[in-house]
Design a protein around this motif. Structure first.
Motif, mmCIF file in Angstrom:
data_model
loop_
_atom_site.group_PDB
_atom_site.id
_atom_site.type_symbol
_atom_site.label_atom_id
_atom_site.label_comp_id
_atom_site.label_asym_id
_atom_site.label_seq_id
_atom_site.Cartn_x
_atom_site.Cartn_y
_atom_site.Cartn_z
ATOM 1 N N PHE A 113 0.782 -1.230 0.000
ATOM 2 C CA PHE A 113 0.000 0.000 0.000
ATOM 3 C C PHE A 113 0.818 1.286 0.000
ATOM 4 O O PHE A 113 0.239 2.364 -0.178
ATOM 5 N N PHE A 114 2.127 1.215 0.215
ATOM 6 C CA PHE A 114 2.893 2.453 0.298
ATOM 7 C C PHE A 114 4.141 2.438 -0.584
ATOM 8 O O PHE A 114 4.167 3.054 -1.633
ATOM 9 N N ASP A 115 5.170 1.713 -0.145
ATOM 10 C CA ASP A 115 6.434 1.724 -0.868
ATOM 11 C C ASP A 115 7.265 0.549 -0.371
ATOM 12 O O ASP A 115 7.433 0.391 0.854
ATOM 13 N N ILE A 421 0.619 6.223 8.602
ATOM 14 C CA ILE A 421 0.880 6.686 7.235
ATOM 15 C C ILE A 421 0.451 5.635 6.213
ATOM 16 O O ILE A 421 -0.212 5.950 5.213
ATOM 17 N N VAL A 422 0.829 4.370 6.456
ATOM 18 C CA VAL A 422 0.483 3.298 5.523
ATOM 19 C C VAL A 422 -1.032 3.138 5.436
ATOM 20 O O VAL A 422 -1.600 2.967 4.344
ATOM 21 N N ARG A 425 -2.652 5.815 3.321
ATOM 22 C CA ARG A 425 -2.489 5.501 1.898
ATOM 23 C C ARG A 425 -3.497 4.440 1.466
ATOM 24 O O ARG A 425 -4.098 4.535 0.391
ATOM 25 N N TYR A 428 -7.111 6.155 1.404
ATOM 26 C CA TYR A 428 -7.339 7.039 0.254
ATOM 27 C C TYR A 428 -7.183 6.292 -1.065
ATOM 28 O O TYR A 428 -7.741 6.718 -2.094
ATOM 29 N N GLY A 429 -6.460 5.172 -1.069
ATOM 30 C CA GLY A 429 -6.433 4.312 -2.239
ATOM 31 C C GLY A 429 -7.807 3.707 -2.508
ATOM 32 O O GLY A 429 -8.248 3.615 -3.667
ATOM 33 N N LYS A 432 -9.927 6.459 -3.964
ATOM 34 C CA LYS A 432 -9.519 6.764 -5.334
ATOM 35 C C LYS A 432 -10.049 5.724 -6.310
ATOM 36 O O LYS A 432 -10.473 6.056 -7.428
ATOM 37 N N ILE A 506 6.993 5.544 -4.468
ATOM 38 C CA ILE A 506 5.751 5.444 -3.705
ATOM 39 C C ILE A 506 4.635 5.031 -4.659
ATOM 40 O O ILE A 506 4.473 5.619 -5.738
ATOM 41 N N LEU A 509 -1.928 6.063 -5.725
ATOM 42 C CA LEU A 509 -3.185 5.587 -5.146
ATOM 43 C C LEU A 509 -3.957 4.698 -6.113
ATOM 44 O O LEU A 509 -4.542 3.689 -5.721
ATOM 45 N N ILE A 512 -2.411 0.977 -6.313
ATOM 46 C CA ILE A 512 -2.399 0.048 -5.171
ATOM 47 C C ILE A 512 -3.239 -1.178 -5.559
ATOM 48 O O ILE A 512 -4.373 -1.030 -6.023
#
Length: 544
Positions: A113-115, A421-422, A425, A428-429, A432, A506, A509, A512
């Motif tokens: 989900f992030f990086d 933070i993860v 993401r 909001y993924g 999106k 990264i 969105l 993901i």
């Protein structure tokens, strides 16, 4: 017709039509470990692993320090606020873990989900954290045994280390049963000491004195911290107690680390997370409140860092009331807590290593499993750090060892910040890509994203201000400064170093792999039976 990958996981043609081939291959590789390890943990084990992570030597021994620096009301507010923040962390981990039930917990969610660089950085951060904390718990257990018998602590360190490693190398079901038993003992201890505190404050102790809120009036609800008078001194005491509470709650977020070894994770993980607010209130907030009623914040015994049960505020309360049998009983229960924490830390670190190896973030040798389907190479690697426990046998080495513990403690805050933070993401993924969390995911955490934003703000402030006392004139301490901030550049160095090495980015969105993960979940949802409705008194069971 269904197709089958080399891992034995089936994906339907419908899945391939909705999710990209790259996503499907990525998900196949990740979930191949579910068929490699043995799913020996049941729902009640997951509940108690979650519970055991919230109760440790921090509550029984170190909570008195929060009372000393903040007073009864300051400590109560600090544990309540951090408890709410960490509740958000556990709920969000539960939401992501129900969709991605793989070994390694947050390390794997950051990958999806992030990086991938964040998965690498925080993975090694957590392995470092638990590998160093593991011998600390073993040393704590050996010191607790010294409460009854005085011999060379090397004997107890050796015996306890061997027990922890052997437990970790056999069936994960044995680990689950041990943690279940230890958690029951912890619950009994917490209930017992809170009832004892209630009896004492109401005047039911041997001395017959009713205390009530006497200690809230004198020496008062707050403490003037660092000798600073007025409201600023009281606020700084409260703020320092927040840091104390963070360390006490450390580990609560790790409920999904053994997810790949859990039966029916889509049900077990949400069940274990939904009740976290009850557990935090009953086992932390209520205990801190009762402790503030029966022990004054200026009691000189609270300042004696003995490492045994005599340091526990509940033992101090019992002695002040004239109860003589409490120290040995509490010490025995705290000993099981230290042993339980050792079992948990070696499980956490080894499963994170295994999960990282599955995605190429650690050497492939850590993927090796023994005949009991547990990652024995990862366990042995983490277990080797228990030799650091022998450092405590000399005075100078003990100072170094204590400094190492302080250094890794702040990694908990770093971990919580990354969780928030993860998850944001992830959240909001979903927005999106038009994913309805409440309808399409196995389980959706409540109060989002507001709960997570509030927790992220709190934890970021605590991380930035962790060493604030060193910036006050006359209070500079190099060890405190280093232990409060050294973890931040380490994690940033790992993150940007991996990005430079692997050229990662990264994940956008819209990219993901939510669609592939959801379709994979739907195609395998029939494997988990429908949960049975609770009947009778079982409806009121908030533990498992």
């Amino acid at each position: 017709m269904p197709t089958e990958s080399e891992s034995g996981i089936q994906l339907t043609e419908a899945e391939g039509s909705s999710a990209s081939d790259g996503d499907i291959g990525y998900i196949r590789r990740g979930f191949s470990e579910v068929h490699a390890v043995r799913q020996g943990l049941y729902q009640r084990h997951m509940q108690m692993i979650a519970l055991a992570g919230t109760i440790g030597t921090g509550l029984f021994l170190s909570s008195g320090q929060a009372l000393v620096i903040a007073g009864p009301l300051g400590a109560f507010l600090a544990y309540s606020i951090v408890g709410l923040g960490v509740s958000s962390v556990v709920l969000t981990v539960g939401e992501m873990g129900a969709l991605v039930p793989l070994s390694g917990g947050l390390v794997r969610y950051a990958e999806y989900f992030f990086d991938p660089a964040m998965a690498f950085a925080n993975g090694w951060n957590q392995v470092y954290l638990y590998s160093i904390t593991l011998p600390a718990e073993i040393v704590a257990a050996s010191v607790l045994i010294e409460f009854w018998i005085t011999v060379n602590n090397a004997i107890w360190i050796t015996i306890l280390s061997a027990l922890v490693i052997v437990t970790a190398l056999v069936f994960v079901r044995i680990y689950g049963e041990l943690e279940f038993s230890f958690a029951i003992l912890k619950i009994l201890l917490i209930v017992g000491v809170n009832i004892m505190a209630l009896v004492i404050t109401c005047g039911g102790g041997p001395d017959g004195q009713s205390i009530g809120f006497r200690y809230w009036r004198d020496p008062g609800p707050f403490v003037q911290y660092l000798g600073i008078e007025g409201s600023l001194g009281r606020f700084l005491g409260f703020w320092s107690a927040l840091e104390n509470a963070v360390f006490a709650y450390s580990g609560i977020q790790n409920i999904t680390i053994p997810a790949a070894e859990t039966r029916f994770p889509r049900q077990s993980i949400p069940e274990a997370t939904r009740r976290v607010l009850w557990r935090i209130f009953l086992f932390y907030v209520l205990s801190i409140f009762m402790m503030g009623l029966v022990v004054p914040s200026n009691d000189p015994t609270l300042l004696q860092l003995t490492g045994t049960a005599s340091q526990s505020p509940f033992v101090i309360a019992a002695r002040r009331a004239g109860i003589k049998v409490a120290p040995s009983v509490i010490n025995a229960a705290i000993l099981t807590s230290a042993w339980s924490a050792g079992n948990s830390y070696i499980l956490f670190a080894s499963r994170i290593l295994y999960g990282m190896a599955m995605h190429g973030h650690a050497p492939a040798v850590f993927k090796r499993l023994n005949q009991f389907s547990v990652p024995y190479v990862a366990i042995c690697c983490v277990g080797s750090f228990m030799f650091l426990g022998y450092m405590s046998l000399s005075h100078s080495a003990t100072i170094v060892f204590q400094w190492l513990r302080n250094v890794v403690a702040v990694a908990t805050l770093v971990d919580w910040v990354i969780v928030c933070i993860v998850y944001l993401r992830f959240y909001y993924g979903c927005k999106k890509q038009g994913v309805d969390r409440h309808k399409e995911l196995p389980w959706a955490a409540p109060f989002q994203p507001y709960f997570t934003w509030a927790a992220l703000t709190l934890f970021t402030l605590l991380l930035i201000t962790g060493g604030y006392s060193t910036f006050i004139h006359g209070h500079w301490d190099t060890e405190t400064f280093v232990s409060s901030y050294v973890n931040i550049p380490i994690v940033l160095g790992l993150y940007f170093g991996y990005k430079y090495w692997k050229k990662t980015r990264i994940i956008a969105l819209e990219n993901i792999p939510l669609v592939g993960l959801i379709q994979f979940y739907l195609s395998h949802d029939e494997a988990e039976p429908e949960p049975q409705p609770r009947k009778g008194f079982a409806k009121f069971n908030i533990l498992w």
